[in-house]
Write a protein that holds these residues in place. Structure first.
Motif, short mmCIF file in Angstrom:
data_model
loop_
_atom_site.label_atom_id
_atom_site.label_comp_id
_atom_site.label_asym_id
_atom_site.label_seq_id
_atom_site.Cartn_x
_atom_site.Cartn_y
_atom_site.Cartn_z
N PHE A 24 0.82 -1.21 0.00
CA PHE A 24 0.00 0.00 0.00
C PHE A 24 0.86 1.27 0.00
CE2 PHE A 24 -3.40 -2.89 1.22
CZ PHE A 24 -4.52 -2.31 0.63
N GLY A 25 1.92 1.27 0.81
CA GLY A 25 2.76 2.46 0.90
C GLY A 25 3.45 2.78 -0.42
N ARG A 26 4.04 1.76 -1.06
CA ARG A 26 4.75 2.00 -2.33
C ARG A 26 3.77 2.41 -3.43
NH1 ARG A 26 7.71 -2.70 -0.78
NH2 ARG A 26 6.47 -3.96 -2.23
N ALA A 27 2.58 1.78 -3.44
CA ALA A 27 1.59 2.13 -4.46
C ALA A 27 1.13 3.58 -4.30
CB ALA A 27 0.40 1.18 -4.39
N ALA A 28 0.90 4.00 -3.04
CA ALA A 28 0.50 5.38 -2.79
C ALA A 28 1.60 6.35 -3.23
CB ALA A 28 0.18 5.56 -1.31
#
Length: 302
Positions: A24-28
């Motif tokens: 989730f963090g990298r995608a955001a």
């Protein structure tokens, strides 16, 4: 609750980014949004579709079976939307936008030449050139992560793509200028038996091609260095500890520094074609049509 089309596209972009990054963090970060915004967007998409798309726990747990199916549709919808926008824009303002070109490492100089020539004709087109393995190129074309590729044409299956042959790879030995092979007019493949070699990693099709050529000549490569970087290969040779074999086009570009020379390898009779590959999806965008035409002119046989 009804949802507008632009909002749905934004949520599909979030879903595709999450599936690609698996975090989730990298995608955001990739989308330049906050993680709560991404999480809320995925939740809204699930509510709109009426199914769970993502396994959740303390972290991203992968796509559900419904999520795997939805991903295929999401990539298709976002890709077609991008194509529609491009066609509408080109009709009013000429060719403009982004061209994502995935290229095998040994053909990067060809990609740069083609991108430079095309940009001179269409200055509003921005290129992103990505160095990828041949298998990654086909996957990126299929998943709408690349618009076109440059890869090998006739060594391994390509699947459903349109192709344009640009030329053939011809191999040269790259060695230090102090090597006993440095002054040779040509080097036979059998002469490399037992010599320390720096080669690309086995996931690269170039390495699989070279392995077959070596096998045809009864040579077991004495590989001391493996890398997915051609620059690292040439730097390894410059240190004087090994030699390598690479296509002449990119080697002449990289090996012009002091202390490194190139020597033609004997011709094997089996040339490996390099070409442009485009996804086979019916009608092409105006940009891809123009790109294909420019490649045909630039690399036309003399």
């Amino acid at each position: 609750m009804p949802v507008s089309f632009p909002i749905m596209i934004d949520k599909l972009d979030m879903f595709i980014a999450l599936s690609r990054e698996a975090h989730f963090g990298r995608a955001a970060e990739r989308l330049n949004i906050s993680q709560p915004t991404l999480s809320a967007g995925i939740k809204q998409l699930e509510e709109q579709l009426g199914v769970q798309l993502v396994y959740r726990g303390s972290r991203f747990g992968g796509l559900t079976p419904e999520g795997q199916t939805a991903l295929v549709w999401a990539q298709r919808i976002v890709g077609n939307t991008r194509q529609l926008r491009e066609e509408m824009r080109s009709g009013r303002h000429g060719l403009a936008g982004e061209m994502r070109l995935a290229v095998i490492p040994t053909a990067l100089t060809w990609a740069a030449e083609l991108a430079t020539s095309f940009s001179a004709l269409h200055p509003k087109v921005h290129f992103t050139i990505l160095s990828r393995s041949s298998r990654e190129i086909l996957h990126q074309l299929e998943s709408f992560d690349a618009d076109a590729g440059i890869t090998y044409l006739d060594n391994e299956p390509l699947g459903r793509v349109d192709t344009l042959r640009l030329g053939e790879e011809r191999y040269v030995l790259v060695c230090a200028d102090t090597s006993d092979l440095a002054r040779r007019a040509c080097v036979g493949w059998g002469e490399l038996a037992g010599r320390p070699l720096a080669l690309l990693t086995p996931d690269m099709q170039n390495r699989r091609i070279l392995n077959q050529i070596f096998a045809d000549h009864g040579v077991t490569p004495a590989t001391t260095i493996e890398t997915n970087s051609i620059i690292a290969l040439v730097a390894s040779v410059a240190s004087g500890g090994c030699v390598t074999v690479l296509p002449g086009t990119i080697t002449r570009f990289l090996a012009g520094g002091e202390g490194v020379v190139t020597v033609p390898m004997e011709v094997t009779g089996a040339e490996h074609g390099i070409g442009l590959v485009l996804p086979h999806r019916g009608a092409r965008t105006p940009m891809l049509d123009a790109f294909l035409a420019e490649a045909g002119k630039l690399f036309a046989p003399v």
